[in-house]
Design an enzyme around this catalytic site. Structure first.
Site, mmCIF file in Angstrom:
data_model
loop_
_atom_site.group_PDB
_atom_site.id
_atom_site.type_symbol
_atom_site.label_atom_id
_atom_site.label_comp_id
_atom_site.label_asym_id
_atom_site.label_seq_id
_atom_site.Cartn_x
_atom_site.Cartn_y
_atom_site.Cartn_z
ATOM 1 N N GLU A 43 0.865 -1.174 0.000
ATOM 2 C CA GLU A 43 0.000 0.000 0.000
ATOM 3 C C GLU A 43 0.901 1.223 0.000
ATOM 4 O O GLU A 43 1.787 1.352 0.856
ATOM 5 C CB GLU A 43 -0.920 0.036 1.223
ATOM 6 N N GLU A 68 5.180 4.782 3.461
ATOM 7 C CA GLU A 68 4.701 6.075 3.949
ATOM 8 C C GLU A 68 5.890 7.013 4.127
ATOM 9 O O GLU A 68 6.956 6.600 4.585
ATOM 10 C CB GLU A 68 3.963 5.892 5.277
ATOM 11 N N ASP A 117 -3.142 11.893 -2.391
ATOM 12 C CA ASP A 117 -3.236 13.342 -2.544
ATOM 13 C C ASP A 117 -3.540 13.667 -4.005
ATOM 14 O O ASP A 117 -2.806 13.250 -4.903
ATOM 15 C CB ASP A 117 -1.903 13.979 -2.136
ATOM 16 N N LYS A 121 -3.517 21.182 -8.711
ATOM 17 C CA LYS A 121 -2.956 22.162 -9.641
ATOM 18 C C LYS A 121 -2.242 21.450 -10.799
ATOM 19 O O LYS A 121 -1.511 20.486 -10.593
ATOM 20 C CB LYS A 121 -1.986 23.086 -8.914
ATOM 21 N N THR A 190 -11.117 2.936 4.468
ATOM 22 C CA THR A 190 -10.036 3.665 5.117
ATOM 23 C C THR A 190 -10.639 4.761 5.991
ATOM 24 O O THR A 190 -11.842 5.024 5.953
ATOM 25 C CB THR A 190 -9.103 4.313 4.081
ATOM 26 N N GLU A 191 -9.792 5.432 6.765
ATOM 27 C CA GLU A 191 -10.261 6.535 7.602
ATOM 28 C C GLU A 191 -10.868 7.646 6.739
ATOM 29 O O GLU A 191 -11.938 8.176 7.045
ATOM 30 C CB GLU A 191 -9.100 7.113 8.429
ATOM 31 N N TYR A 192 -10.177 7.981 5.651
ATOM 32 C CA TYR A 192 -10.689 9.012 4.747
ATOM 33 C C TYR A 192 -11.987 8.569 4.097
ATOM 34 O O TYR A 192 -12.918 9.363 3.910
ATOM 35 C CB TYR A 192 -9.660 9.322 3.656
#
Length: 210
Positions: A43, A68, A117, A121, A190-192
């Protein structure tokens, strides 16, 4: 999600070096990091670790590597691994730009990208984890039967990812425009994902291969 800086973070991670690699000690020898030689899934971007720890608990016959960059976030994952006494998860503190330096060709059976993320832009497009330079690395890491699983609440990132993967020549095995409309029983939130879903956001999903 802003995470407060923890001055003691690196000391804590080094104390748990049997779980998290902070110094590239297992570069090109990640099999030695695990107790058992099993298929490897990764992951990229662990968040607080809910997804990867639940996945590992459900699949003890698979090894999982969480990648991470933020030392303050990865602490939470280490804590979960210890609390759940999971033996088939290891972590590495690593910038995703260098994953193909850390892992070998064809070493991975599945890659998970969860709520990466979106870098909205245009000038930041190359930072998106589905930009062609990342896809090239995934292609290198995945074995012949390997696949990439991607979830996001961001429509712009989802559309960008579809285009990027198509241009790279990837095959789409599954595309779901609202994962929670008829949520699969094996979906791990997931948490998000929990947060965005409660706020009414659509969850986009795809599975692709090379």
């Amino acid at each position: 999600m802003r995470i407060r800086n923890k001055p003691w973070a690196m000391d804590y991670l080094k104390e748990n070096g049997h779980i998290v690699d902070t110094e590239m000690n297992y570069k090109n020898k990640v099999k030695q990091f695990f107790d058992t030689d099993q298929p490897l899934q990764i992951e990229i971007g662990t968040g607080m670790g809910t997804f990867i720890t639940e996945l590992a608990e459900k699949n003890p016959d698979i090894n999982y590597l969480g990648i991470e960059l933020d030392k303050n976030i990865i602490i939470r994952v280490v804590e979960k691994i210890i609390e759940m006494d999971l033996k088939n998860i290891r972590l590495v503190l690593l910038d995703a730009n260098y994953i193909s330096d850390y892992l070998g060709e064809g070493e991975v059976s599945k890659i998970y990208l969860n709520f990466s993320d979106p870098w909205p832009k245009t000038r930041h497009a190359r930072r998106r984890l589905t930009y062609h330079t990342f896809l090239k690395q995934y292609h290198h890491l995945l074995n012949d039967e390997g696949s990439l699983q991607f979830k996001t609440d961001n429509r712009g990132l989802f559309e960008f990812s579809l285009k990027s993967m198509n241009e790279y020549g990837m095959k789409f095995d599954e595309i779901i425009l609202d994962l929670h409309d008829e949520e699969p029983e094996d979906n791990i939130r997931t948490e998000y994902e929990e947060k965005f879903s409660k706020n009414g956001s659509r969850i986009y999903f795809l599975k692709a291969s090379f």
